[in-house]
Write a protein that holds these residues in place. Structure first.
Motif, PDB file in Angstrom:
ATOM      1  N   HIS A  89       0.826  -1.212   0.000  1.00 33.44           N
ATOM      2  CA  HIS A  89       0.000   0.000   0.000  1.00 33.44           C
ATOM      3  C   HIS A  89       0.863   1.267   0.000  1.00 33.44           C
ATOM      4  CE1 HIS A  89      -2.834   3.064   1.163  1.00 33.44           C
ATOM      5  NE2 HIS A  89      -2.097   3.308   2.223  1.00 33.44           N
ATOM      6  N   LEU A  90       1.833   1.310   0.886  1.00 31.31           N
ATOM      7  CA  LEU A  90       2.694   2.496   0.978  1.00 31.31           C
ATOM      8  C   LEU A  90       3.438   2.734  -0.328  1.00 31.31           C
ATOM      9  CD1 LEU A  90       4.183   1.986   4.565  1.00 31.31           C
ATOM     10  CD2 LEU A  90       2.304   3.493   3.882  1.00 31.31           C
ATOM     11  N   ARG A  91       3.839   1.668  -0.959  1.00 28.43           N
ATOM     12  CA  ARG A  91       4.550   1.788  -2.248  1.00 28.43           C
ATOM     13  C   ARG A  91       3.614   2.311  -3.336  1.00 28.43           C
ATOM     14  NH1 ARG A  91       9.057  -1.590  -3.928  1.00 28.43           N
ATOM     15  NH2 ARG A  91      10.077  -0.363  -5.520  1.00 28.43           N
ATOM     16  N   MET A  92       2.395   1.791  -3.404  1.00 32.70           N
ATOM     17  CA  MET A  92       1.436   2.260  -4.424  1.00 32.70           C
ATOM     18  C   MET A  92       1.097   3.729  -4.214  1.00 32.70           C
ATOM     19  SD  MET A  92      -1.309  -0.823  -5.091  1.00 32.70           S
ATOM     20  CE  MET A  92      -1.900  -0.882  -3.421  1.00 32.70           C
ATOM     21  N   GLU A  93       0.884   4.102  -2.969  1.00 28.77           N
ATOM     22  CA  GLU A  93       0.485   5.473  -2.639  1.00 28.77           C
ATOM     23  C   GLU A  93       1.652   6.452  -2.653  1.00 28.77           C
ATOM     24  OE1 GLU A  93      -2.572   7.143  -1.605  1.00 28.77           O
ATOM     25  OE2 GLU A  93      -3.286   5.467  -2.783  1.00 28.77           O
ATOM     26  N   GLY A  94       2.867   5.941  -2.500  1.00 35.03           N
ATOM     27  CA  GLY A  94       4.028   6.810  -2.442  1.00 35.03           C
ATOM     28  C   GLY A  94       4.061   7.651  -1.171  1.00 35.03           C
ATOM     29  N   VAL A  95       3.608   7.055  -0.059  1.00 34.43           N
ATOM     30  CA  VAL A  95       3.567   7.747   1.233  1.00 34.43           C
ATOM     31  C   VAL A  95       4.350   6.939   2.270  1.00 34.43           C
ATOM     32  CG1 VAL A  95       1.358   8.884   0.750  1.00 34.43           C
ATOM     33  CG2 VAL A  95       1.366   6.658   1.866  1.00 34.43           C
ATOM     34  N   LYS A  96       4.547   7.538   3.433  1.00 36.78           N
ATOM     35  CA  LYS A  96       5.314   6.879   4.494  1.00 36.78           C
ATOM     36  C   LYS A  96       4.440   6.228   5.568  1.00 36.78           C
ATOM     37  CE  LYS A  96       9.537   9.440   3.878  1.00 36.78           C
ATOM     38  NZ  LYS A  96      10.120   8.532   2.956  1.00 36.78           N
ATOM     39  N   LYS A  97       3.150   6.583   5.618  1.00 34.01           N
ATOM     40  CA  LYS A  97       2.270   5.938   6.596  1.00 34.01           C
ATOM     41  C   LYS A  97       0.915   5.657   5.945  1.00 34.01           C
ATOM     42  CE  LYS A  97       0.475  10.006   8.925  1.00 34.01           C
ATOM     43  NZ  LYS A  97       0.226  10.647  10.191  1.00 34.01           N
ATOM     44  N   LYS A  98       0.216   4.676   6.526  1.00 37.28           N
ATOM     45  CA  LYS A  98      -1.050   4.264   5.929  1.00 37.28           C
ATOM     46  C   LYS A  98      -2.052   5.408   5.953  1.00 37.28           C
ATOM     47  CE  LYS A  98      -2.769   1.929  10.061  1.00 37.28           C
ATOM     48  NZ  LYS A  98      -3.197   0.657  10.602  1.00 37.28           N
TER      49      LYS A  98
END
Length: 155
Positions: free
Chosen positions: A119-128
């Motif tokens: 999920h973090l990789r798809m979103e390009g973020v550091k937290k859910k």
């Protein structure tokens, strides 16, 4: 007294009625949204491309074709598309995350990698975020489940 909006079809159109409804503040324009299938497909493929490396060895060569087949299917494409609001016709990130989770549970993406990492990789973020937290709220139609079983079982 609050009056509700009234939808007019083209065969009901009446200039006098339109003028009256306009004066009462009860007119709105509802433009039909057109869905650009190519843009939607590109949006989904770009979103899941970042986790391509997490596909299992059996699926590494097939993962792009699998996603293309999923997006070509009308039922699954409908599941992955936003239906309402300003985002209508765009990718439903909740549903895509839900589908990635299903794919991981079926051995398409590596099980040793936590779903949160995908999920973090798809979103390009550091937290859910909310797309991870609420992705379990989507239920696939029965015919979509049957198709997924067929697609997942082909390798």
């Amino acid at each position: 007294m609050k009056k509700s909006l009234r939808r007019l079809s083209s065969n009901e159109f009446d200039a006098a009625l339109l003028e009256r409804l306009t004066k009462e503040g009860r007119v709105f324009v509802d433009f039909p949204r057109t869905i650009n299938k190519d843009a939607y497909v590109r949006e989904v493929l770009d979103y899941v491309h970042s986790i391509k490396d997490y596909a299992t060895d059996l699926w590494q060569e097939e993962i792009d074709d699998l996603w293309q087949e999923i997006l070509d299917d009308e039922c699954l494409s409908e599941f992955l598309t936003m239906k309402k609001g300003m985002q209508a016709g765009h990718m439903n990130r909740y549903a895509v995350t839900n589908l990635v989770c299903r794919m991981q549970n079926n051995g398409i993406y590596r099980r040793d990698v936590p779903m949160l990492t995908l999920h973090l990789r798809m979103e390009g973020v550091k937290k859910k975020n909310r797309y991870y937290t609420n992705c379990g709220n989507y239920v696939l139609p029965r015919n979509a489940k049957v198709l997924l079983r067929q697609l997942f079982g082909r390798v």
